[in-house]
Structures are given as C-alpha cells and as structure tokens.
Design a protein around this motif. Structure first.
Motif, mmCIF file in Angstrom:
data_model
loop_
_atom_site.group_PDB
_atom_site.id
_atom_site.type_symbol
_atom_site.label_atom_id
_atom_site.label_comp_id
_atom_site.label_asym_id
_atom_site.label_seq_id
_atom_site.Cartn_x
_atom_site.Cartn_y
_atom_site.Cartn_z
ATOM 1 N N LEU A 151 5.110 -4.241 19.717
ATOM 2 C CA LEU A 151 3.970 -3.603 18.943
ATOM 3 C C LEU A 151 2.642 -2.799 18.784
ATOM 4 C CD1 LEU A 151 5.493 -6.587 16.001
ATOM 5 C CD2 LEU A 151 5.987 -3.614 15.833
ATOM 6 N N ALA A 152 1.962 -3.540 19.848
ATOM 7 C CA ALA A 152 0.881 -3.059 20.689
ATOM 8 C C ALA A 152 1.399 -1.342 21.159
ATOM 9 C CB ALA A 152 0.401 -4.133 21.222
ATOM 10 N N SER A 153 1.941 -2.270 22.072
ATOM 11 C CA SER A 153 2.525 -0.921 23.159
ATOM 12 C C SER A 153 2.572 0.610 22.219
ATOM 13 C CB SER A 153 3.148 -1.574 24.035
ATOM 14 O OG SER A 153 3.522 -0.045 24.880
ATOM 15 N N SER A 154 3.902 0.477 21.505
ATOM 16 C CA SER A 154 3.996 1.254 20.646
ATOM 17 C C SER A 154 3.472 1.665 19.630
ATOM 18 C CB SER A 154 5.389 0.748 18.949
ATOM 19 O OG SER A 154 5.421 2.064 18.434
ATOM 20 N N ALA A 155 1.827 1.106 19.308
ATOM 21 C CA ALA A 155 0.451 1.514 18.892
ATOM 22 C C ALA A 155 0.036 2.221 19.274
ATOM 23 C CB ALA A 155 -0.272 0.357 17.935
ATOM 24 N N ARG A 156 -0.168 2.037 20.999
ATOM 25 C CA ARG A 156 -1.173 2.416 22.261
ATOM 26 C C ARG A 156 -0.698 3.880 21.516
ATOM 27 N NH1 ARG A 156 -0.449 -1.246 25.382
ATOM 28 N NH2 ARG A 156 -1.577 -2.789 23.736
ATOM 29 N N ARG A 157 0.633 3.853 21.883
ATOM 30 C CA ARG A 157 1.309 5.401 22.401
ATOM 31 C C ARG A 157 1.072 6.068 21.304
ATOM 32 N NH1 ARG A 157 5.507 3.272 23.827
ATOM 33 N NH2 ARG A 157 6.626 3.239 21.727
ATOM 34 N N ARG A 158 1.179 5.547 19.659
ATOM 35 C CA ARG A 158 1.020 6.728 19.421
ATOM 36 C C ARG A 158 -0.613 7.402 19.086
ATOM 37 N NH1 ARG A 158 4.019 5.347 14.016
ATOM 38 N NH2 ARG A 158 5.867 4.123 14.336
ATOM 39 N N ALA A 170 0.393 -1.025 -0.470
ATOM 40 C CA ALA A 170 -0.132 -0.167 0.006
ATOM 41 C C ALA A 170 0.960 0.878 0.271
ATOM 42 C CB ALA A 170 -0.880 -0.047 1.503
ATOM 43 N N ARG A 171 2.464 1.541 0.516
ATOM 44 C CA ARG A 171 2.521 2.378 0.843
ATOM 45 C C ARG A 171 3.153 3.085 -0.689
ATOM 46 N NH1 ARG A 171 7.088 2.775 5.834
ATOM 47 N NH2 ARG A 171 4.796 2.750 6.787
ATOM 48 N N ALA A 172 3.831 2.090 -1.526
ATOM 49 C CA ALA A 172 4.640 2.143 -2.858
ATOM 50 C C ALA A 172 2.782 3.074 -3.783
ATOM 51 C CB ALA A 172 4.883 1.471 -3.935
ATOM 52 N N ARG A 173 2.068 2.005 -3.492
ATOM 53 C CA ARG A 173 0.713 2.883 -4.018
ATOM 54 C C ARG A 173 -0.118 4.465 -4.049
ATOM 55 N NH1 ARG A 173 -1.581 -2.303 -2.569
ATOM 56 N NH2 ARG A 173 -3.317 -0.684 -1.210
ATOM 57 N N ARG A 174 0.210 4.298 -2.632
ATOM 58 C CA ARG A 174 -0.311 5.658 -1.817
ATOM 59 C C ARG A 174 0.357 6.928 -2.334
ATOM 60 N NH1 ARG A 174 -2.626 3.299 2.679
ATOM 61 N NH2 ARG A 174 -4.516 1.783 1.347
ATOM 62 N N GLU A 175 2.320 6.516 -3.004
ATOM 63 C CA GLU A 175 2.824 7.340 -3.308
ATOM 64 C C GLU A 175 2.681 7.998 -4.493
ATOM 65 O OE1 GLU A 175 7.352 5.417 -3.157
ATOM 66 O OE2 GLU A 175 7.035 5.955 -0.757
ATOM 67 N N ARG A 176 2.002 7.063 -4.725
ATOM 68 C CA ARG A 176 1.713 7.353 -6.914
ATOM 69 C C ARG A 176 0.317 8.230 -6.664
ATOM 70 N NH1 ARG A 176 3.829 2.138 -7.309
ATOM 71 N NH2 ARG A 176 1.054 1.615 -7.645
ATOM 72 N N TYR A 177 -0.669 8.254 -5.139
ATOM 73 C CA TYR A 177 -1.879 8.522 -5.460
ATOM 74 C C TYR A 177 -1.837 9.859 -5.810
ATOM 75 C CZ TYR A 177 -5.831 8.373 -3.784
ATOM 76 O OH TYR A 177 -8.176 8.737 -3.259
ATOM 77 N N VAL A 178 -2.764 10.202 -6.191
ATOM 78 C CA VAL A 178 -3.163 11.811 -6.396
ATOM 79 C C VAL A 178 -3.814 12.690 -4.916
ATOM 80 C CG1 VAL A 178 -3.924 13.331 -8.355
ATOM 81 C CG2 VAL A 178 -3.553 11.443 -9.003
ATOM 82 N N LEU A 187 -3.672 5.285 12.000
ATOM 83 C CA LEU A 187 -3.454 3.447 12.042
ATOM 84 C C LEU A 187 -2.650 3.700 10.868
ATOM 85 C CD1 LEU A 187 -6.327 1.294 12.344
ATOM 86 C CD2 LEU A 187 -4.507 1.077 13.687
ATOM 87 N N GLU A 188 -2.830 4.771 9.656
ATOM 88 C CA GLU A 188 -1.874 4.978 8.634
ATOM 89 C C GLU A 188 -0.762 5.546 8.576
ATOM 90 O OE1 GLU A 188 -2.767 4.559 5.485
ATOM 91 O OE2 GLU A 188 -3.790 3.252 6.090
ATOM 92 N N SER A 189 -0.431 5.968 10.179
ATOM 93 C CA SER A 189 0.357 6.569 10.552
ATOM 94 C C SER A 189 1.851 4.798 10.931
ATOM 95 C CB SER A 189 1.290 7.236 11.301
ATOM 96 O OG SER A 189 0.494 7.255 12.595
ATOM 97 N N MET A 190 1.366 3.879 10.960
ATOM 98 C CA MET A 190 2.346 2.711 11.896
ATOM 99 C C MET A 190 2.248 2.405 10.677
ATOM 100 S SD MET A 190 -0.771 1.769 14.503
ATOM 101 C CE MET A 190 -1.818 2.984 15.880
ATOM 102 N N THR A 191 3.254 1.028 10.819
ATOM 103 C CA THR A 191 3.609 -0.279 10.081
ATOM 104 C C THR A 191 2.885 -1.289 10.414
ATOM 105 O OG1 THR A 191 4.902 -1.917 12.638
ATOM 106 C CG2 THR A 191 6.341 0.027 11.442
ATOM 107 N N PRO A 192 3.180 -1.404 9.210
ATOM 108 C CA PRO A 192 1.521 -3.154 9.277
ATOM 109 C C PRO A 192 1.776 -4.160 10.164
ATOM 110 C CG PRO A 192 3.061 -2.797 6.691
ATOM 111 C CD PRO A 192 3.837 -1.652 7.745
ATOM 112 N N ALA A 193 3.491 -3.973 10.885
ATOM 113 C CA ALA A 193 3.127 -5.264 12.151
ATOM 114 C C ALA A 193 2.665 -3.921 13.162
ATOM 115 C CB ALA A 193 4.251 -5.476 12.098
ATOM 116 N N GLU A 194 2.398 -3.199 14.028
ATOM 117 C CA GLU A 194 2.052 -2.272 14.727
ATOM 118 C C GLU A 194 0.268 -2.746 14.538
ATOM 119 O OE1 GLU A 194 5.046 0.762 15.970
ATOM 120 O OE2 GLU A 194 4.177 1.750 13.480
ATOM 121 N N ARG A 195 0.144 -2.616 13.625
ATOM 122 C CA ARG A 195 -1.231 -2.513 13.308
ATOM 123 C C ARG A 195 -1.821 -3.756 13.196
ATOM 124 N NH1 ARG A 195 -1.876 1.399 7.384
ATOM 125 N NH2 ARG A 195 -4.188 0.709 7.635
#
Length: 307
Positions: free
Chosen positions: A169-176, A79-87, A131-139
């Motif tokens: 990972l979950a703790s890091s996501a919770r902090r975000r 998704a990250r690569a696709r979002r970089e091409r997103y208008v 959630l979009e700011s997290m890594t896939p594993a964190e999410r």
C-alpha cells in the motif's frame, strides 16, 4: 512515543501526544476541524477506560495513534460520499504560518501552541491533493510509515492487513506521489514567481501572466457553495491568465492581495476590509506556475488572521 512509567500515565504525558496526533490526522484528512474531532474522540476513548485498563497499556502514544488511525479510516470511508455532494471542487483546508494563525474556537481564544501543525513538505497543497486520490488504506499506510516512521507491523494493526500488504500500500502511494509531482523549485524562487504573479495580476497584464503560467497549468477553486467562484477547473495558462484578469477587473476597491505562507510554501491571500476571503496556494515547477488552488469556502478560512 510516550512510554508508561512506574507511577502510571500522568495527564501531561498523555496530553503531550496531542500535537503528534493532530499532525497525523490533518495529513490524512486535509481538514483541521475533522482532525481535531478525531483526536478528541481518541482521547475520549482513553478516558472512558478504567485506571486499571490504562495501566496495562505500555505505550499510550501508540494506543492513541492506533485509535486515531482507525477513526481516520472511518472518516475517510465516508468522505467520498460527502465529497460527491460537495458543491464544486473540494480542496484541503489551507494552513497559515504560526504568526498568522488564529483560533476558530468560541470566544476567539488563541490556539494552544501544542496544536500547531508542523509545516513541512508533507503538508504542501500539492502533496495533500495527491493524497486525496489514494484509497484510505494507502493514505494511512503511507503517512504512518513514510512520514511518521512507524513500522509496517504497527501500520498493520491500524489498517487491518498484513505487514506485507501494508508495504505494498505504501509503495503504491509512493508511486502516485512520484508520478504526480514535479521536482520542487527552491523556496526563494517560488516566492519570486508568486510575487511576480501578484504584480502582473494587479496590473492586469495578461501577457506577463501567460509567461508565468505553464501552458498546461490548472486552476481549481473551492467555494463549497458558500462563496462565489468558478465550479470547474480552468485548464491552460492562457485561459487562467484571462480568468485572473477578469477577476482583477471585478476586484472591489477594499480588497488587498498579500504575500503569505500557505501550508509552508509561498502563496497569496485576498483580504476584504481586513478579513481573509480567499487563500491561493501554488505549485511551481521550474520558472512556471503549474497549479493554482483558490480556497474561498469560509469554513476553511477560520484559522487566518483578520484585521
């Protein structure tokens, strides 16, 4: 989760997991279309197995969740690569109330009630954007453990890391989540502020709009290159107010603004000749609007009522 009975895994028992899987995948991907694709692929893999292979699986629900989780990880990785091409900016797909929901499937058939996404705090737009700011594993770790109450041992099977690593990972996501979100205002208060914003916008009252907007508010629009909108975020309450008055000045005579629930929270919908052309989601902190998300990409509006 559904467990195996002595008579094997019946179709109804297997399909009863569908709603849970749709809810899980949507929260991870922010796209109902992608979530449906993930769930369809998970079921395809289940039915590709022989009956003997299926019968040795004690919990089909747990198996389907593991498979769907791994597919979601793959989707998030690309998704990250696709979002970089997103208008322009990418915003998660907004969801209407059940009474407003229509199907995007060929023929316009009503969507199966089993496919409804549960509209709670874990699908409000502010939450999905974080959630979009997290890594896939964190999410995956956070959603599985904190939202769907899976153990870290179960999460580890999907993410491919140790339970201890998944806990981190979950703790890091919770902090975000804590750092990025303001305490939510009561729903009735949010509805009143959104209603006041709508009235001030229709009246082109820039002073009233400025009062309703946090001085550091941000407005983000998503047209995906398929609808005209501003491509970069608008920063600052006064700047947003001026932009919204300009939008009101250019508003077609056949456009109406309606108060609607967006991802479980008060929002607005713009309809032109009865067709939804923009969905507005809000983050309200105290008595001020902190963020506005305007979704205009028609591919993300197919679930909204027309007429």
């Amino acid at each position: 989760m559904t467990t195996r009975s002595e008579s094997g895994h019946g179709l109804s028992a297997i399909m009863s997991e569908r709603r849970q899987l749709i809810n899980f995948a949507y929260r991870l991907l922010g796209s109902l279309a992608e979530a449906e694709d993930v769930v369809q692929e998970a079921y395809a893999r289940w039915y590709a197995m022989s009956r003997q292979q299926q019968d040795v699986i004690e919990s089909p629900g747990a198996w389907l969740t593991r498979v769907a989780g791994r597919i979601c990880l793959d989707v998030l990785g690309s998704a990250r690569a696709r979002r970089e091409r997103y208008v322009g900016e990418w915003i998660p797909e907004p969801l209407p109330e059940r009474t407003e929901w229509i199907s995007a499937r060929p023929g316009g058939a009503t969507i199966d009630p089993a496919d409804w996404v549960t509209l709670d705090e874990s699908v409000n737009m502010a939450f999905l954007v974080v959630l979009e700011s997290m890594t896939p594993a964190e999410r995956v770790a956070f959603i599985l453990h904190d939202v769907f109450c899976h153990s870290f041992a179960e999460v580890a099977e999907i993410v491919g890391r140790t339970p201890a690593a998944c806990r981190q990972l979950a703790s890091s996501a919770r902090r975000r989540i804590r750092e990025s979100q303001s305490p939510a205002s009561p729903t009735a208060q949010q509805a009143r502020i959104v209603r006041d914003f709508k009235q001030a916008w229709e009246a082109k009252d820039i002073d009233a709009l400025i009062v309703l907007l946090d001085p550091d508010a941000t407005a983000i629009a998503d047209g995906g290159g398929l609808a005209i909108t501003f491509l970069r975020p608008i920063e600052g309450g006064e700047q947003i107010a001026r932009a919204w008055v300009e939008i009101a000045e250019q508003r077609p005579g056949n456009m109406t603004f309606l108060e609607r629930t967006v991802n479980g929270q008060p929002g607005l919908v713009a309809q032109q000749d009865g067709v939804t052309v923009t969905v507005f989601a809000f983050e309200v902190a105290g008595d001020r609007i902190k963020r506005i998300w305007a979704v205009r990409n028609p591919d993300k509006l197919r679930r909204w009522t027309t007429g």
